[in-house]
Design an enzyme around this catalytic site. Structure first.
Site, PDB file in Angstrom:
ATOM      1  N   GLU A 105       5.297 -11.755  -7.822  1.00 37.46           N
ATOM      2  CA  GLU A 105       4.773 -12.932  -8.151  1.00 37.46           C
ATOM      3  C   GLU A 105       3.642 -12.684  -9.156  1.00 37.46           C
ATOM      4  O   GLU A 105       3.552 -13.461 -10.214  1.00 37.46           O
ATOM      5  CB  GLU A 105       4.001 -13.552  -6.857  1.00 37.46           C
ATOM      6  CG  GLU A 105       4.827 -14.365  -5.997  1.00 37.46           C
ATOM      7  CD  GLU A 105       4.222 -15.074  -4.777  1.00 37.46           C
ATOM      8  OE1 GLU A 105       3.536 -13.921  -4.022  1.00 37.46           O
ATOM      9  OE2 GLU A 105       4.036 -15.982  -4.694  1.00 37.46           O
ATOM     10  N   GLU A 125       9.337 -12.473   1.612  1.00 38.86           N
ATOM     11  CA  GLU A 125       8.377 -13.281   2.489  1.00 38.86           C
ATOM     12  C   GLU A 125       9.151 -13.829   3.661  1.00 38.86           C
ATOM     13  O   GLU A 125       8.608 -13.772   4.826  1.00 38.86           O
ATOM     14  CB  GLU A 125       7.518 -14.283   1.675  1.00 38.86           C
ATOM     15  CG  GLU A 125       6.469 -13.661   0.875  1.00 38.86           C
ATOM     16  CD  GLU A 125       6.976 -13.308  -0.467  1.00 38.86           C
ATOM     17  OE1 GLU A 125       8.014 -13.260  -0.952  1.00 38.86           O
ATOM     18  OE2 GLU A 125       6.108 -13.078  -1.471  1.00 38.86           O
TER      19      GLU A 125
HETATM   20  N1  3HC Z   1       1.627  -4.037   3.005  1.00 32.86           N
HETATM   21  C1  3HC Z   1       1.173  -3.193   3.925  1.00 32.86           C
HETATM   22  N2  3HC Z   1       1.870  -2.132   4.170  1.00 32.86           N
HETATM   23  C2  3HC Z   1       3.124  -1.847   3.660  1.00 32.86           C
HETATM   24  C3  3HC Z   1       3.625  -2.867   2.794  1.00 32.86           C
HETATM   25  C4  3HC Z   1       2.823  -4.004   2.533  1.00 32.86           C
HETATM   26  N3  3HC Z   1       3.353  -5.156   2.052  1.00 32.86           N
HETATM   27  N4  3HC Z   1       4.909  -2.484   2.319  1.00 32.86           N
HETATM   28  C5  3HC Z   1       5.207  -1.381   3.081  1.00 32.86           C
HETATM   29  N5  3HC Z   1       3.900  -0.915   3.789  1.00 32.86           N
HETATM   30  C6  3HC Z   1       3.708   0.260   4.326  1.00 32.86           C
HETATM   31  C7  3HC Z   1       4.651   0.433   5.550  1.00 32.86           C
HETATM   32  O1  3HC Z   1       4.251  -0.075   6.651  1.00 32.86           O
HETATM   33  C8  3HC Z   1       4.821   1.964   5.694  1.00 32.86           C
HETATM   34  O2  3HC Z   1       3.541   2.300   6.388  1.00 32.86           O
HETATM   35  P1  3HC Z   1       3.739   3.901   7.532  1.00 32.86           P
HETATM   36  O3  3HC Z   1       4.181   4.697   6.471  1.00 32.86           O
HETATM   37  O4  3HC Z   1       2.552   3.810   7.712  1.00 32.86           O
HETATM   38  O5  3HC Z   1       4.784   3.407   8.318  1.00 32.86           O
HETATM   39  C9  3HC Z   1       4.589   2.379   4.183  1.00 32.86           C
HETATM   40  O6  3HC Z   1       4.237   1.513   3.511  1.00 32.86           O
HETATM   41  C10 3HC Z   1       5.928   2.898   3.360  1.00 32.86           C
HETATM   42  O7  3HC Z   1       6.797   1.768   3.822  1.00 32.86           O
HETATM   43  P2  3HC Z   1       8.418   2.059   4.100  1.00 32.86           P
HETATM   44  O8  3HC Z   1       8.400   3.165   5.129  1.00 32.86           O
HETATM   45  O9  3HC Z   1       9.001   0.819   4.222  1.00 32.86           O
HETATM   46  O10 3HC Z   1       8.996   2.622   2.664  1.00 32.86           O
HETATM   47  P3  3HC Z   1      10.321   2.651   2.029  1.00 32.86           P
HETATM   48  O11 3HC Z   1      10.206   3.321   0.766  1.00 32.86           O
HETATM   49  O12 3HC Z   1      11.493   2.537   2.882  1.00 32.86           O
HETATM   50  O13 3HC Z   1      10.319   0.903   1.560  1.00 32.86           O
HETATM   51  C11 3HC Z   1       9.400  -1.089   0.469  1.00 32.86           C
HETATM   52  C12 3HC Z   1       9.379   0.420   0.579  1.00 32.86           C
HETATM   53  C13 3HC Z   1      10.618  -1.643   0.038  1.00 32.86           C
HETATM   54  C14 3HC Z   1       8.481  -1.396  -0.536  1.00 32.86           C
HETATM   55  C15 3HC Z   1       9.266  -1.658   1.698  1.00 32.86           C
HETATM   56  O14 3HC Z   1       8.196  -0.812   2.381  1.00 32.86           O
HETATM   57  C16 3HC Z   1       9.011  -2.900   2.003  1.00 32.86           C
HETATM   58  O15 3HC Z   1      10.031  -3.855   2.038  1.00 32.86           O
HETATM   59  N6  3HC Z   1       7.838  -3.374   2.078  1.00 32.86           N
HETATM   60  C17 3HC Z   1       7.466  -5.042   2.332  1.00 32.86           C
HETATM   61  C18 3HC Z   1       7.725  -5.702   1.232  1.00 32.86           C
HETATM   62  C19 3HC Z   1       7.326  -7.156   1.301  1.00 32.86           C
HETATM   63  O16 3HC Z   1       7.514  -7.709   2.409  1.00 32.86           O
HETATM   64  N7  3HC Z   1       6.570  -7.818   0.650  1.00 32.86           N
HETATM   65  C20 3HC Z   1       6.159  -8.922   0.834  1.00 32.86           C
HETATM   66  C21 3HC Z   1       4.986  -9.137   1.721  1.00 32.86           C
HETATM   67  S1  3HC Z   1       4.381 -10.725   1.934  1.00 32.86           S
HETATM   68  C22 3HC Z   1       3.571 -11.272   0.295  1.00 32.86           C
HETATM   69  O17 3HC Z   1       3.629 -10.688  -0.375  1.00 32.86           O
HETATM   70  C23 3HC Z   1       2.940 -12.753   0.249  1.00 32.86           C
HETATM   71  C24 3HC Z   1       2.767 -13.169  -0.771  1.00 32.86           C
HETATM   72  O18 3HC Z   1       3.652 -13.907  -1.202  1.00 32.86           O
HETATM   73  C25 3HC Z   1       1.465 -14.037  -0.928  1.00 32.86           C
END
Ligand code: 3HC
Length: 678
Positions: A105, A125
């Site tokens: 975004e 999301e």
């Molecule tokens: N917020 C907080 N913590 C997060 C996070 C996030 N968005 N994304 C990842 N983390 C944390 C994980 O919990 C993990 O923590 P840990 O080491 O303590 O377990 C650490 O970061 C590393 O994450 P991964 O183990 O998942 O690392 P990968 O390299 O395998 O993957 C990634 C990286 C593809 C970025 C994956 O973490 C991911 O898919 N993250 C979530 C992405 C997501 O869902 N974003 C949307 C959020 S909602 C949003 O944005 C709302 C908005 O529209 C207003």
């Protein structure tokens, strides 16, 4: 504490850099820093353009999920996006890694998006039970069109930078090795031009001209989206983008987002997000435990299971030696693997070259000696202790020292299997789920003597082959099948008491499972373990086998199947069940849907509690991970243990008592203390 956002000048470009490990989540301090940087650029006449980039492994991976449910602290993400877009100086998002959710975004609010080819962009999301909440549902369709926006918003899978460029989400791909330099050059080339604002674009007229695309999309993905609230909200929001002004559309998005955010589905799916990551961690393993390098894998058995397991490694680029006893079985197994890959290629999910390179890593063999140099050998033979022990004895003698010997058993005692070897520390359970090339779950079974480095290897390897792993201790059926057996017991009992078997299935379907226990029996084959002696019939399943009702493959099992594999309940089966009930003297009565649901699910929760009580699972959320990934427990309820937390453990206890079913101490004590599992 210093800000995660820093700025530096490159001539007349202001480079805004985020450094917020591990994934540059858009927490409060990041948002504050970004807004301040945009203000700084606006106030400085010497600055003509802005680049926003990130340090570390990725561009912003989204809002900071750990902030969800807490009191909001400004500036909000929509405010930051609005401030970026309002800039009169061109703002360029320089993307590497993954620009996800709020990160995407931010990129959409920038006037330009440049990316390295390895980058991915997406709005996941929906996988957290949400829709984008910082105008993503309004900006994306205005930029790429409603039709291209729908899968991104509603399904939530990211697209490659190349695909993003194709749909107009990325302007230019830059050299992988010089994103910063390339982005600055690109920004320079835009100086003095009017800035293109996504919120003012109107590429989303496709959805207005042809509003059927929304219903068509819903129909096409109906099965995948069944039961989930967020996808429908996503479709509504994208549709609104075509019908409303940007400001009105944003309001609509906000209303939909807020409703989802406070609902139970999103809470459950956010629980699952962290549960999956926690499950890969083993609490009592020393932080410096080094995994063993796995460069070559051996598989014993080229049947459905062995072949499926092999495909995981081949697809990940790891060479596999697959062993069978007889040439024809080996040929059949190899041919099936090839056919599966070719089918994937036909569906466009693999190129013919990828098929050949995967197959090129496979070495079929009849000789144990060929496995000598494997770093890991996984046994996937017949579920019989003596057979397994014999295989392990042979492996121990032939495979090099230091190699891991794993069993794919779904319920046998790993510790007993390990006694057949002189290396019990290197023995571990790797329980894959059928079809093993598709199902996400890997139950890693930790034996009494399994070494720490062997476990660490299993957890690392699971990630490498795209599985979600959870650790179980040694107990019959481990986590998953142990709980399944409690559900099956009740299902069998319920049909004796008068519940129709299709009603039992339907209750689970309505709950959100892809199928019920009797459908599952038909799919797997009712004749598994059938002794082939019609004169010795002691169970309903045996009675079905005795009349040739072997399941879906025979066209009939519990159900009759037509050519399209549609199921209809069978009078013959109803009669067989009624005869059993009469013979056992079980009184017949009407059984309500509520009773069916409670009697199927509460005993599973109780068994989960026992598994925790005995230390067979590390944490309640691991059990949720097992059931969601291995058995189709609906993700939007968060798994059996989270679901029990949601309805209240006291409800579960009183339900079990109502039906005279056992309640374990752990469940009872937590319920009495008003505690949850998670
Ligand atoms: N917020 C907080 N913590 C997060 C996070 C996030 N968005 N994304 C990842 N983390 C944390 C994980 O919990 C993990 O923590 P840990 O080491 O303590 O377990 C650490 O970061 C590393 O994450 P991964 O183990 O998942 O690392 P990968 O390299 O395998 O993957 C990634 C990286 C593809 C970025 C994956 O973490 C991911 O898919 N993250 C979530 C992405 C997501 O869902 N974003 C949307 C959020 S909602 C949003 O944005 C709302 C908005 O529209 C207003």
């Amino acid at each position: 504490m210093s800000s995660p956002i820093s700025t530096s000048r490159q001539g007349d470009i202001l480079v805004v850099t985020s450094d917020n490990p591990p994934v540059n989540a858009l927490g409060q301090r990041v948002r504050e820093g970004l807004k301040a940087a945009i203000e700084q650029a606006a106030a400085d006449d010497a600055i003509k353009a802005i680049v926003i980039r990130c340090e570390g492994r990725t561009f912003f991976a989204g809002a900071d999920i750990t902030e969800f449910g807490k009191p909001p602290q400004g500036p909000s993400l929509p405010e930051v996006c609005a401030a970026i877009e309002a800039s009169d100086k061109p703002v360029v998002a320089a993307i590497h890694g993954t620009a996800l959710g709020g990160g995407c975004e931010i990129a959409l609010a920038c006037h330009y998006r440049v990316a390295v080819p390895s980058a991915k962009l997406g709005l996941p999301e929906v996988k957290l039970g949400l829709i984008p909440g910082a105008a993503g549902t309004q900006r994306l369709p205005r930029l790429v069109g409603a039709e291209a926006a729908l899968p991104l918003v509603v399904i939530g899978n990211p697209v490659s930078a190349k695909q993003a460029q194709k749909i107009g989400l990325v302007d230019t791909l830059l050299d992988e090795a010089d994103l910063a330099g390339g982005a600055a050059t690109f920004a320079k080339s835009q100086i003095g031009k009017p800035v293109p604002r996504t919120s003012e674009m109107n590429n989303n007229r496709d959805g207005v001209a042809n509003p059927d695309i929304f219903d068509e999309f819903r129909a096409k993905n109906g099965r995948k989206l069944r039961g989930f609230d967020a996808p429908n909200a996503g479709i509504e929001a994208v549709r609104a983008a075509g019908e409303l002004s940007f400001a009105e559309g944003v309001k609509k998005e906000r209303a939909l987002f807020s409703k989802l955010m406070t609902g139970t589905q999103s809470a459950a799916m956010r629980h699952y997000f962290f549960a999956e990551r926690a499950a890969n961690k083993i609490d009592d393993l020393a932080a410096d435990t080094k995994p063993i390098p796995i460069e070559k894998v051996g598989i014993i058995g080229a049947g459905t299971m062995g072949g499926g397991i092999a495909m995981n490694f081949l697809s990940a680029g790891i060479p596999v030696n697959i062993l069978e006893m007889k040439q024809d079985a080996l040929d059949r197994g190899t041919a099936t693997i090839r056919k599966n890959y070719e089918n994937t290629a036909k569906r466009g999910r693999m190129s013919p070259e990828q098929v050949e390179s995967a197959m090129g890593l496979l070495t079929p063999t009849l000789e144990y000696g060929e496995l000598a140099e494997c770093d890991l050998v996984i046994e996937a033979v017949y579920e019989n202790m003596d057979v397994k022990k014999e295989v392990f004895r042979t492996l121990d003698e032939t495979v090099k020292q230091g190699a891991i010997l794993a069993s794919n058993t779904s319920y046998l005692d790993i510790d007993e299997i390990a006694t057949a070897t002189k290396r019990p520390g290197y023995v571990v359970g790797l329980h894959f789920f059928s079809p093993a090339n598709v199902m996400k779950l890997l139950e890693v079974v930790r034996g009494a003597n399994t070494r720490d480095d062997v476990l660490a290897t299993a957890m690392k390897l699971s990630k490498a082959i795209g599985k979600v792993a959870a650790v179980s201790g040694v107990c019959p059926g481990f986590i998953g099948n142990r709980m399944l057996s409690k559900r099956q017991e009740q299902a069998n009992q319920l049909i004796m008491e008068g519940a129709n078997y299709w009603e039992v299935d339907d209750v689970l379907l309505e709950f959100g499972f892809p199928m019920g226990p009797f459908q599952m029996g038909d799919l797997a084959g009712i004749d598994i373990g059938w002794h082939r002696d019609p004169s010795k019939v002691t169970t309903v399943r045996e009675a079905l086998c005795a009349v040739g009702r072997f399941g879906q493959k025979a066209g009939k099992g519990f159900y009759d199947y037509d050519e399209a594999r549609q199921r209809t309940p069978s009078d013959e089966v109803k009669q067989i069940i009624a005869d059993f009930a009469t013979r056992s003297g079980t009184p017949q009565r009407d059984v309500s849907k509520q009773e069916i649901e409670e009697r199927l699910l509460y005993p599973m929760v109780n068994e989960g509690a026992k598994i925790l009580e005995e230390g067979m699972a590390q944490r309640a959320s691991d059990i949720d991970v097992v059931w969601i990934n291995g058995y189709g427990w609906p993700l939007y309820t968060g798994g059996p243990m989270f679901w029990a937390d949601t309805i209240g453990l006291d409800t579960v206890v009183s339900g079990l008592e109502k039906y005279g079913l056992p309640v374990c101490d752990y469940l009872r004590s937590r319920a009495e203390a008003g505690k949850t599992f998670n």
